[in-house]
Design a protein around this motif. Sequence first.
Motif, PDB file in Angstrom:
ATOM      1  N   SER A 167      -4.772   4.417   3.877  1.00 51.87           N
ATOM      2  CA  SER A 167      -4.189   3.364   3.043  1.00 51.87           C
ATOM      3  C   SER A 167      -2.672   3.409   3.115  1.00 51.87           C
ATOM      4  O   SER A 167      -2.057   4.477   3.202  1.00 51.87           O
ATOM      5  CB  SER A 167      -4.658   3.523   1.595  1.00 51.87           C
ATOM      6  OG  SER A 167      -4.207   4.757   1.074  1.00 51.87           O
ATOM      7  N   PRO A 226      -0.402   2.491   0.655  1.00 52.05           N
ATOM      8  CA  PRO A 226       0.293   3.067  -0.515  1.00 52.05           C
ATOM      9  C   PRO A 226       0.417   4.585  -0.458  1.00 52.05           C
ATOM     10  O   PRO A 226       1.440   5.143  -0.876  1.00 52.05           O
ATOM     11  CB  PRO A 226      -0.575   2.614  -1.694  1.00 52.05           C
ATOM     12  CG  PRO A 226      -1.232   1.364  -1.221  1.00 52.05           C
ATOM     13  CD  PRO A 226      -1.498   1.587   0.221  1.00 52.05           C
ATOM     14  N   THR A 274       0.059  -4.387  -0.854  1.00 51.69           N
ATOM     15  CA  THR A 274       0.249  -2.936  -0.830  1.00 51.69           C
ATOM     16  C   THR A 274       1.667  -2.519  -1.233  1.00 51.69           C
ATOM     17  O   THR A 274       1.982  -1.324  -1.232  1.00 51.69           O
ATOM     18  CB  THR A 274      -0.057  -2.390   0.574  1.00 51.69           C
ATOM     19  OG1 THR A 274       0.814  -3.042   1.520  1.00 51.69           O
ATOM     20  CG2 THR A 274      -1.496  -2.654   0.958  1.00 51.69           C
TER      21      THR A 274
END
Length: 918
Positions: free
Chosen positions: A176, A178, A223
Amino acid sequence: RRRKMYHGRGQQRSGLRRGGGAFNKRAIEPRLISYVKPRRKRYRGEVADMDVEETTEMTKVEINLKTLLLRVGDGREDLHKHVSMLANVLEEDLSTHSAFINGMLLDCVKNLSNKTPVYGCLAALVGVRKPEFAKALVDALCLDLKEEIVRGRIHGFHVRNMVRFTCSLVNVGMVSAPGLFATLKGLLDYAAKSPSPRKDHTIYTVVASLLWLDKAVLEDEATGGPAAVAALLATASDLAEVPPEVLVRLAPPEAKAGSNPPEGRLMVLIRLVKEAKDQGWPALKNVVRPHERFAEELKKKREDEKFAPIEFKLDVVSQAGVAGTSSGEGSTGGGRGEEDEKGSGGKKAGGGSAVSQGWGMVGYPIRLLPRKMDGGITDLERWMARDAITETINLFRDSYKVCAARLMALSFSFPHKHLVMEGIASSILSLPCMDPPLVWHCALVYEAFRLDVKSMAPLFALTMQALYKRLGRLDVGLLDTAADWFSLHISNFSYQWLWDKWAGAAEQSPGDPQRVFVEEVLRRCMRLSRRGLPSLPSALRSLEPPAPGFKFHYNPSTYVSPAAPTLASEGGEAAAAAAAKDEEEDDDDDANTRRREMESEEAAGVGRDAAGEEGKGPGGKADEEKVKVTELALDLIDLIEDKDRRAAVVSHWLDKNALPSVEPGDPCFRLNLFFACLLQSGRKSPTHFVSLLARHRDEIKTLVNSPKMAMRVMQLCAEFHREDESRLVTVVGKLLNFAIIHPTQAVKWALGEGYSKEGRRRWSFVYYEILRNATLRTIQRRRMIASKDLGIDDNGKQRSGLLRFAEHQEKNIILQAFKRFAEMLTELEGEGEGNEAADGDDDAEKSSEHEALARKEERRHVLGRMREYGRRFPTEFKRYFSAIQDVVAANPTAVEEVTRLAKLIRPQSADDNNVDPS
């Protein structure tokens, strides 16, 4: 015919199997050179710092998997097909070799920086179908990244490559975004609490990783990409600092010195990334993005397998305290213990120590070739190409042939050969020190010439011409490096060069950087060739040094007694010149030939003496004394060169004949005669001189019984090797090895009497080499004692005494060197004041201008040597920093230079656990 036919077939077959010869197609295609050797030989990985080595425990399947992972993406076939086939192979072997595949994949990621995006696509293709493999790979990546940070190895390539690999995993949807942005923010928080240059390397890693993220990730509002990138760049700009001035390799022009200071490499990167962000992240020609070819396939697989991106969690802030304390932040510059001395060795990630490699990667950039050769590429694309070239040089440092092939085969969408030449020159002219050594770089350039001489030869000429024009702005320490590099390179091509373009150096004033550079190049070429340079134009003949020779003090044709300094006659000059010429031509003759020549010279000297007596010249007692002394020298040479005679025979002969009454004008006559004859006997090669030193070591130590005698020995060496300075450095080094002279005495003579008599006249760097070698020997001895390699008693009593004595010697040499540098600057300033007061007519003013220019250049050389000395021994400079400040306090210029060095080597910045003891 049958035997010949089979023999030819055998040669062809063996050539195909061996991987060499005219029949091997791979040998003539550099792009096919792989990281592994043919299977017929035992496999040896050519990747630097690989942790996994082939052992007998490795199965055949593991060896094949290792080979496939190393060779993926080498360009032998379609990348999409190659990666897809390897992904299918890995899926089949995950059930039995999952741990090996994870470890080997991470090793490839750490060391093969140019293929991290390819490994990201490979990991995604396997991990989407095997979630447990993806989870284990990400966990291992976090663990390895934490371990590298804790050990303080942020200055190496491993951390950069692992962060870049994480960006590739974000691009393919395996990790991911983040989590990655949070990790990058944590790294900047870690940088804020870290000393330099570790802080600069951490910022460099974070900012450079943004260029490997996809544009969709950087601009994804869901994001938080734009806000996170803006915050990262703002924090990096606030934390970034200008590198110390002592790392400036090529200073800006004097007209812009105040308004346009040099820009550090980190500052250049941050500025270029900000410009790319403002322009909407334009596509870069030299950034490999293989995930774009797998985008549709990976998207479909994620939907079918319902794969969710893995959260990348790395608590960098909590690790910052551990890493910071292990680097010695709280140290006050005291001495290191024995454990630090033992633990400072070994291989390091990325090569070099924390001081050398760390500052070298975040120092000041250097640009030699014109911008028009870039072919219209942007500054950011040029920076990334140079970065890839630097990574390749550091990665393949174990094999210059593989490194040259990889550099020439780099796949960019624009011409890059000029960047390769500039990257090699930048690696050679690196500060604080060069790593790998110069011989390796010269072999690398020669191999690049062999692969593509039509492209690299003109680029080398352009690089040297650009460097020649900027010698006045080049760091003084790099002037030696450039002269060594150029002379070694042209020695491979019969010393052919465009010498006419440097003809103007002969008209420059003494001390001009271009004149000094040409003189040093010609001196090194003369040392390598042992003869003149036929291709040298007549305009530069005045700068050509004489052929390396020797000056024997007691030569019968040239000897002058101190009791009669005017001993000469008209008929003796021709004989003296002929004898000197004969002496220079007999370098390779044996002892008997030299004996016959010395006898002929003696006869010529006796004839000259007779002529002087007949002409009622200044002969008399001085002539008789001269004949007697030269006869003693001839007899002593016979004794020294006779291997059957023992050293005791020579000592008895000296006691019987070499009495001070023979030559009342020189109280050191016994030492002068014996050591001069020893140098004459061992002049054929350093090996001959070493054998004579070993045979007569006790007698020499008996004669050299005071500091005054030690100074006299070094002066005799300097007079004998007046025309061969490289041999002088070698001879002084051998005297240090045999403990005939002390390093402190060598330093005192090199920066005192030796420099004042010879160094200033010839602008020679040989005396600084003696200083550096003597200091290095003393430091190595202290480290050997501290690491328990020297000493007898295990209880530590004798070793502690030896260690205290070695530390005392080391401190004395360091302080003596800096004190002498400060005294040199004071002497130069005093000479300038005296000459400024005496102005007269035009000729006097012109002479005064030349003298002022010479003093200015000499002052620049002294400051440069002082700066290089501090960069050369950073740990010792840190340890004795307060004492160094006291010894240079009398000269403001020296105080200012020491302050600049302190910015480079702060007490908390030199990582004691990462300083290379070698």
